[in-house]
Scaffold this motif. Structure first.
Motif, mmCIF file in Angstrom:
data_model
loop_
_atom_site.group_PDB
_atom_site.id
_atom_site.type_symbol
_atom_site.label_atom_id
_atom_site.label_comp_id
_atom_site.label_asym_id
_atom_site.label_seq_id
_atom_site.Cartn_x
_atom_site.Cartn_y
_atom_site.Cartn_z
ATOM 1 N N ASP A 212 -3.190 34.205 -5.437
ATOM 2 C CA ASP A 212 -2.414 33.895 -4.231
ATOM 3 C C ASP A 212 -0.967 33.663 -4.642
ATOM 4 N N LYS A 213 -0.596 32.393 -4.925
ATOM 5 C CA LYS A 213 0.772 32.150 -5.387
ATOM 6 C C LYS A 213 0.878 32.491 -6.874
ATOM 7 N N ILE A 214 1.955 33.163 -7.229
ATOM 8 C CA ILE A 214 2.240 33.429 -8.645
ATOM 9 C C ILE A 214 3.652 32.895 -8.904
ATOM 10 N N ILE A 215 3.693 31.757 -9.600
ATOM 11 C CA ILE A 215 4.968 31.050 -9.802
ATOM 12 C C ILE A 215 5.471 31.326 -11.214
ATOM 13 N N GLY A 216 6.695 31.813 -11.315
ATOM 14 C CA GLY A 216 7.301 32.075 -12.619
ATOM 15 C C GLY A 216 8.262 30.963 -12.995
ATOM 16 N N MET A 226 12.746 41.577 -11.803
ATOM 17 C CA MET A 226 11.600 42.310 -12.355
ATOM 18 C C MET A 226 10.302 41.539 -12.086
ATOM 19 N N ALA A 227 10.357 40.224 -12.246
ATOM 20 C CA ALA A 227 9.145 39.417 -12.032
ATOM 21 C C ALA A 227 8.650 39.543 -10.594
ATOM 22 N N LYS A 228 9.574 39.565 -9.652
ATOM 23 C CA LYS A 228 9.179 39.718 -8.237
ATOM 24 C C LYS A 228 8.529 41.073 -8.021
ATOM 25 N N LYS A 229 9.095 42.085 -8.641
ATOM 26 C CA LYS A 229 8.553 43.446 -8.510
ATOM 27 C C LYS A 229 7.100 43.499 -9.018
ATOM 28 N N PHE A 230 6.810 42.676 -10.010
ATOM 29 C CA PHE A 230 5.457 42.691 -10.587
ATOM 30 C C PHE A 230 4.495 41.721 -9.895
ATOM 31 N N GLY A 231 4.994 40.928 -8.947
ATOM 32 C CA GLY A 231 4.077 40.080 -8.181
ATOM 33 C C GLY A 231 4.419 38.612 -8.125
ATOM 34 N N MET A 232 5.519 38.176 -8.771
ATOM 35 C CA MET A 232 5.885 36.762 -8.707
ATOM 36 C C MET A 232 6.260 36.400 -7.265
ATOM 37 N N THR A 233 5.693 35.315 -6.760
ATOM 38 C CA THR A 233 5.994 34.910 -5.377
ATOM 39 C C THR A 233 7.005 33.767 -5.323
ATOM 40 N N HIS A 234 7.072 32.933 -6.368
ATOM 41 C CA HIS A 234 7.996 31.794 -6.395
ATOM 42 C C HIS A 234 8.591 31.680 -7.796
ATOM 43 N N PHE A 235 9.811 31.148 -7.879
ATOM 44 C CA PHE A 235 10.490 31.017 -9.173
ATOM 45 C C PHE A 235 10.982 29.587 -9.356
#
Ligand SMILES: NC(=O)c1ccc[n+]([C@@H]2O[C@H](COP(=O)([O-])OP(=O)(O)OC[C@H]3O[C@@H](n4cnc5c(N)ncnc54)[C@H](O)[C@@H]3O)[C@@H](O)[C@H]2O)c1
Ligand SMILES: N[C@@H](CCC(=O)N[C@@H](CSCO)C(=O)NCC(=O)O)C(=O)O
Ligand SMILES: [Zn+2]
Ligand SMILES: [Zn+2]
Length: 370
Positions: A212-216, A226-235
């Motif tokens: 669900d959430k993928i937090i970097g 790049m992280a968002k492009k790969f699926g990161m939802t929050h930073f």
């Protein structure tokens, strides 16, 4: 025969490209022409002098792909012309660990590998008459290298070397940590510390299994796109929220804590944060990052008493000869992405630029082609 290789002569010094002497494959060994190799942070770690197993002079590199050119006596599973990916975690299928099916940490050749030599205790490399050590059993910064048969995964021949070399470490480590080690479930909240060549593959693995959430978490905002492009939802940028507020920020974002966290940096301080941001009762933190010699992790034991779990993983828990060909298939079928993560490609003569770009935070993966 002679070949060209980038030699690490001493800790902290740039590599120099040399013409070296390489011995042919002995019984159970295979001569491989390396066509491409990635440069992983672990190569930089060993070159820095912080690796207790770091030996000099050595030929570093452990993220390669190439073609079998010659096989030694008794080799049955490979023949000249086969396309292969070298494995720093071999798969002998005979040792106690391989037979247990509980871990990928095959022990067949680990002790000689850590001493920079082949299983018979000798090196196949020499330069100016002096012995040069192997590295992680692979030494992919050499145009030709020798590996034991059990440390080579045979892969399909239509896959491009300059992309699938990354499966030799970063891709498999990141995705495997999610699928093999953590076994992330659909709908889980996942936190990834370090958005580099490993962390981004953790992110694509997490998206693949339906997190669900993928937090970097990273100090370098240049990694966000790049992280968002790969699926990161929050930073979360520790420099913005405050280094002592990272755990709190993640607990807030996840409504109580992460189901899984992955440390892909290699620092005890972020390893502790990765554990402590996990959900009370069940959150699992997986250490991927390699910390320097002498460093130790710590936390209050209460963190574990209250159900958080600390784990680690090497090569994403993958059994190389079995799993790596499947990951190459995933790439060729478009199930996973590699191309855009390879931000730089260069010839062997420019290999030091790959280390510079990594240290400057300007690359995700650099690939050297021969
Ligand atoms: N366990 C394994 O099998 C395995 C396999 C490959 C790599 N590794 C290790 O994984 C780690 C990552 O490797 P990589 O190739 O992705 O490196 P990388 O240099 O590409 O990425 C590291 C990232 O961490 C970020 N970072 C650095 N310090 C930070 C901090 N204090 N807080 C937040 N972010 C920070 C950097 O900005 C960078 O984006 C290394 O320690 C490497 O040795 C382990
Ligand atoms: N010699 C190092 C070990 C570093 C380490 O943990 N390496 C990982 C792979 S990193 C790939 O980029 C690994 O496979 N570990 C298991 C093993 O080495 O058997 C040190 O001592 O710090
Ligand atoms: Zn690596
Ligand atoms: Zn084994």
């Amino acid at each position: 025969m002679k070949t060209r290789a980038a030699v690490a002569w001493k800790a902290g010094a740039p590599l120099t490209v040399e013409t070296i002497e390489i011995g042919g494959p002995k019984a159970g060994e295979v001569l491989v022409e390396i066509m491409a190799t990635g440069v992983c942070h672990t190569d930089a770690y060993t070159l820095s002098g912080a690796d207790p197993e770091g030996l000099f002079p050595a030929i570093l590199g452990h993220e390669g792909a190439g073609i079998v050119r010659e096989v030694g006596a008794g080799v049955t599973s490979l023949k000249p012309g086969d396309h292969v990916i070298p494995l720093y975690t071999p798969e002998c299928r005979q040792c106690k660990t391989c037979l247990s099916q509980r871990s990928n940490l095959c022990t067949a050749i680990r002790s000689t590998q850590g001493k920079g030599v082949m299983p018979d205790g000798t090196s196949r490399f020499a330069c100016d008459g002096g012995e040069v050590f192997h590295y992680m059993g692979c030494s992919t910064f050499s145009n030709f290298t020798v590996l034991p048969e059990i440390a080579l995964a045979k892969v399909r021949e239509d896959a491009p070397f300059d992309k699938i070399c990354y499966i030799g470490c970063g891709v498999t480590t990141g995705i495997g940590a999610v699928t093999n080690t953590a076994k992330v479930w659909p709908g889980a909240n996942v936190v990834v510390f370090g958005l580099g060549g490993i962390g981004l593959n953790v992110i694509q693995g997490a998206r693949m299994v339906g997190a669900d959430k993928i937090i970097g978490v990273d100090l370098n905002p240049a990694k966000v796109e790049m992280a968002k492009k790969f699926g990161m939802t929050h930073f979360v940028n520790p420099a913005e929220v405050g280094h002592d507020k990272v755990v709190e920020a993640i607990v807030d974002l996840t409504g109580g804590g992460a189901d899984f966290s992955f440390e892909c940096i290699g620092l005890p301080v972020t390893m502790r944060q990765a554990l402590e941001c996990c959900h009370r009762g069940w959150g699992e933190s997986i250490i991927i990052g390699v910390a320097a010699s002498g460093q130790e992790i710590s936390t209050r034991p209460f963190q574990l008493v209250t159900g958080r779990v600390w784990k680690g993983t090497a090569f994403g828990g993958a059994r190389g000869r079995t799993d790596v060909p499947k990951i190459v298939d995933w790439y060729m079928e478009g199930k996973i992405e590699i191309d855009s993560l390879i931000t730089h490609t260069m010839p062997l003569d420019e290999i030091n630029t790959a280390f510079d770009l990594m240290h400057e935070g300007k690359s995700i993966r650099s690939v050297v082609t021969f």
